[in-house]
Design an enzyme around this catalytic site. Structure first.
Site, PDB file in Angstrom:
ATOM      1  N   GLY A  97       0.803  -1.220   0.000  1.00  0.00           N
ATOM      2  CA  GLY A  97       0.000   0.000   0.000  1.00  0.00           C
ATOM      3  C   GLY A  97       0.829   1.259   0.000  1.00  0.00           C
ATOM      4  O   GLY A  97       1.666   1.445   0.857  1.00  0.00           O
ATOM      5  N   SER A  98       0.622   2.148  -0.959  1.00  0.00           N
ATOM      6  CA  SER A  98       1.504   3.291  -1.069  1.00  0.00           C
ATOM      7  C   SER A  98       0.991   4.286  -2.104  1.00  0.00           C
ATOM      8  O   SER A  98      -0.147   4.220  -2.547  1.00  0.00           O
ATOM      9  CB  SER A  98       2.912   2.820  -1.425  1.00  0.00           C
ATOM     10  OG  SER A  98       2.841   1.766  -2.362  1.00  0.00           O
TER      11      SER A  98
END
Length: 226
Positions: free
Chosen positions: A192-193
Site C-alpha cells: 500500500g503506497s
C-alpha cells in the site's frame, strides 16, 4: 504467474512458517498434546497459509505492453488517480510542474515502471512518517524515494515513490546514470503506497481524479513534440 523478485524472500519465509506450523499441528494431534494446544497450532498454521497465499497475490508481476509513442508518459503504478494539480517542484524540475498523484491499495500490483525513456539524473531518499498514502499530507511527510529522469530531448520528469500506512519498504535498485526504458520495471513499494509524477506544465494530461490506471500501459499525459 510472475513474482516480483523483492517478494521472494517474504513468500518463502511465510511458506516455511506455514509448513513448520502445519507439521507441529499434526504432531500435536498425533501425540495428544491437549485440545487447546492442538487447535491453537492448527489455527496458526492456517493463518500463516492464508498470509502466504495473499503474499503470492500481492507480489504478482504481470507482463505489460507499453503503447507506442515516446511522447506518451505512462503510469508508473497501478491504482487510482488521486489528484492532478499544478505545483512548484523544487528538487529536480525546479519550477512549476504538473503533479499526478496515484494511490495504490494493498490489492494493486505494486511493481513500479518507468513513465518515460531517458537517463536517471537525480536520485534522492527522504526518511519520514508512514501516514495513510491517500492523504495529501503523506506527500510531504512520508518516507519517499525520488528519481529525476531526463528524456532524449532534455525534458525533465520526476517520479516519486511514497511509503504508506502499512508500507515499510521502498525498493528502488536504481543509480544516477542508469538508463530508463519506458514501461520497464524499476522498483516497488511493499503493502500500500503512493506514486507521484511531476511533468512540465506544457504536457497535456490525459487522466482525471478517480480514474484507474495500469503501470506501463495507461497514458498519463502527452509531452509536446520538439
Amino acid at each position: 504467474m510472475n513474482i516480483a523478485r523483492a517478494g521472494v524472500p517474504i513468500i518463502l519465509g511465510l511458506l516455511l512458517l506455514h509448513l513448520a506450523l502445519l507439521v507441529t499441528a499434526w504432531l500435536s494431534f498425533r501425540w495428544q498434546w491437549g485440545g487447546v494446544v492442538q487447535y491453537t497450532f492448527l489455527v496458526l498454521a492456517l493463518t500463516a497459509g492464508l498470509v502466504a497465499a495473499f503474499s503470492l497475490y500481492f507480489f504478482r508481476d504481470p507482463q505489460r505492453q507499453a503503447p507506442p509513442g515516446e511522447a506518451l508518459v505512462l503510469s508508473p503504478a497501478d491504482g487510482r488517480v488521486l489528484a492532478v494539480e499544478t505545483i512548484e517542484e523544487t528538487d529536480y524540475i525546479k519550477g512549476p510542474a504538473l503533479k499526478v498523484s496515484i494511490f495504490m491499495s494493498v490489492f494493486s500490483v505494486h511493481v513500479n515502471r518507468y513513465p518515460v525513456s531517458g537517463s536517471v539524473q537525480y536520485r534522492a531518499y527522504r526518511p519520514g512518517k508512514f501516514l495513510n498514502a491517500s492523504f495529501d499530507k503523506a506527500s510531504l511527510d512520508n518516507e519517499a524515494m525520488s528519481l529525476g529522469l531526463c528524456t532524449a530531448d532534455g525534458t525533465r520528469i520526476l517520479v516519486r515513490q511514497i511509503a504508506g500506512l502499512v508500507a515499510r519498504r521502498i525498493v528502488c535498485p536504481v543509480a544516477e546514470g542508469d538508463s530508463a526504458v519506458r514501461g520497464e520495471r524499476y522498483g516497488m513499494i511493499r503493502f500500500g503506497s503512493r506514486l507521484e509524477v511531476f511533468l512540465p506544465t506544457t504536457a497535456r494530461v490525459a487522466v482525471s481524479p478517480g480514474q484507474s490506471v495500469t503501470a506501463g500501459e495507461s497514458v498519463l499525459a502527452e509531452l509536446p513534440c520538439g
